[in-house]
Design a protein around this motif. Structure first.
Motif, PDB file in Angstrom:
ATOM      1  N   GLU A   3       8.026  27.448  16.811  1.00 43.24           N
ATOM      2  CA  GLU A   3       7.897  26.124  16.083  1.00 43.24           C
ATOM      3  C   GLU A   3       7.122  26.378  14.904  1.00 43.24           C
ATOM      4  O   GLU A   3       5.873  26.745  14.812  1.00 43.24           O
ATOM      5  N   ILE A   4       7.757  25.950  13.710  1.00 39.57           N
ATOM      6  CA  ILE A   4       7.111  26.146  12.340  1.00 39.57           C
ATOM      7  C   ILE A   4       6.825  24.769  11.720  1.00 39.57           C
ATOM      8  O   ILE A   4       7.563  23.724  11.674  1.00 39.57           O
ATOM      9  N   ILE A   5       5.613  24.428  11.646  1.00 37.63           N
ATOM     10  CA  ILE A   5       4.959  23.272  11.000  1.00 37.63           C
ATOM     11  C   ILE A   5       4.856  23.495   9.630  1.00 37.63           C
ATOM     12  O   ILE A   5       3.465  24.399   9.394  1.00 37.63           O
ATOM     13  N   PRO A 228       7.732  33.793  23.867  1.00 37.43           N
ATOM     14  CA  PRO A 228       8.512  32.572  24.124  1.00 37.43           C
ATOM     15  C   PRO A 228       7.649  31.207  23.607  1.00 37.43           C
ATOM     16  O   PRO A 228       8.313  30.234  23.736  1.00 37.43           O
ATOM     17  N   HIS A 229       6.332  31.447  23.293  1.00 38.31           N
ATOM     18  CA  HIS A 229       5.511  30.127  22.822  1.00 38.31           C
ATOM     19  C   HIS A 229       4.611  30.505  21.553  1.00 38.31           C
ATOM     20  O   HIS A 229       3.583  30.908  21.861  1.00 38.31           O
ATOM     21  N   VAL A 230       5.310  30.120  20.600  1.00 34.18           N
ATOM     22  CA  VAL A 230       4.714  30.372  19.248  1.00 34.18           C
ATOM     23  C   VAL A 230       4.605  29.012  18.486  1.00 34.18           C
ATOM     24  O   VAL A 230       5.632  28.384  18.276  1.00 34.18           O
ATOM     25  N   THR A 231       3.488  28.954  17.929  1.00 31.12           N
ATOM     26  CA  THR A 231       3.324  27.722  16.739  1.00 31.12           C
ATOM     27  C   THR A 231       2.848  28.137  15.635  1.00 31.12           C
ATOM     28  O   THR A 231       1.786  29.106  15.491  1.00 31.12           O
ATOM     29  N   VAL A 232       3.645  28.150  14.641  1.00 31.22           N
ATOM     30  CA  VAL A 232       3.151  28.534  13.141  1.00 31.22           C
ATOM     31  C   VAL A 232       2.944  27.647  12.456  1.00 31.22           C
ATOM     32  O   VAL A 232       3.928  26.355  12.180  1.00 31.22           O
ATOM     33  N   ILE A 233       1.634  27.129  11.887  1.00 29.23           N
ATOM     34  CA  ILE A 233       1.184  26.109  10.980  1.00 29.23           C
ATOM     35  C   ILE A 233       0.912  26.816   9.526  1.00 29.23           C
ATOM     36  O   ILE A 233      -0.022  27.668   9.290  1.00 29.23           O
ATOM     37  N   VAL A 234       1.491  26.247   8.521  1.00 31.60           N
ATOM     38  CA  VAL A 234       1.637  26.852   7.212  1.00 31.60           C
ATOM     39  C   VAL A 234       1.422  25.592   6.032  1.00 31.60           C
ATOM     40  O   VAL A 234       2.041  24.703   6.300  1.00 31.60           O
TER      41      VAL A 234
END
Length: 265
Positions: A3-5, A228-234
């Protein structure tokens, strides 16, 4: 896919990351956090500290494990990661310092320090949420390019680029240690949730390679693609070279809408 935010700035990113961590701690009082150092997670730690001051939570069971430590730097040194974690995480959040750990970077039988740390993480039940940054050369923790994708906590030599990037924390480049002890890529992969943050134009190339490029030891951060569960906030600058940025924005907005509809239902 992660998930890329994509957000305006590190402050907004810190608020979102802090909300993820607060939700985790609220649901699991004995949460085990994986703690990154450097400037990237500071806005997250500040936002989480503010939230915790207003939350009626018992933090006595929260545990933490730092990603890495400089080799040969005593724990009392102001730039040891033991000191940094105490200053930026333990004290502001009101955590029990006896339940927050860093790898051992000094003492006898230092070659065994990696195995000792692995055993401590296993005994704690593993890491629930691992906070990560990414270096301009694609490293995560201190896993420099060429690190084994299956590596465990061990001693590593730091590249000239990493030492140069970290020189801002010391009086001179000569004072930056040449070696560290770091969690391995295999160790990091065992955390149940990876939360990666990246800010600034100097991270854009490494971030794009990690998120959208091939999985390769050349870009250690690319290992997140296999989790399996990654959050990327940039922020916008770090996201500048992402070819899928339009899709990531749409996906984030859709996810936020779904979450909101659930709250309002």
């Amino acid at each position: 896919m992660a998930e890329i935010i994509i957000v305006r700035d590190n402050i907004e990113a810190g608020n979102i990351a802090a909300s993820i961590l607060l939700k985790q701690i609220t649901a699991v009082p004995d949460t085990v956090l994986g703690l990154a150092t450097g400037s990237t997670p500071l806005s997250t730690y500040a936002a989480l500290s503010r939230s915790l001051r207003h939350a009626d939570l018992d933090l006595s069971c929260v545990r933490g494990f730092a990603l890495d430590e400089y080799l040969g730097v005593p724990p009392q040194h102001p730039e040891s990661y033991r000191s940094v974690i105490s200053r930026e995480v333990v004290e502001p959040m009101g955590l029990d310092p006896n339940r927050v750990f860093t790898p051992r970077g000094t003492g006898s039988n230092i070659e065994e320090a990696g195995n000792e740390y692995e055993e401590m993480i296993t005994a704690a039940g593993g890491i629930d949420v691992q906070i990560l940054g990414i270096g301009s050369n694609g490293h995560i923790a201190f896993n420099e390019p060429g690190s084994s994708l299956a590596s465990r906590t061990r001693i590593k030599a730091l590249t000239a680029q990493t030492r140069s990037d970290n020189a801002r924390f010391f009086d001179s480049l000569d004072e930056v240690p040449t070696h560290c002890i770091t969690q391995g890529l295999g160790t990091i992969q065992e955390a149940r949730h990876l939360l990666l943050l990246a800010f600034g134009a100097n991270k854009s190339r490494a971030l794009a390679a990690a998120v959208e490029g091939p999985v390769s030891a050349t870009i250690p951060g690319s290992i997140i693609q296999l989790h399996p569960h990654v959050t990327v906030i940039v922020d916008e600058e770090a996201a500048a070279e992402l070819t899928g940025s339009e899709y990531y924005r749409q996906a984030s907005q859709a996810a936020a809408g779904i979450a909101l509809s659930g709250v309002l239902a």
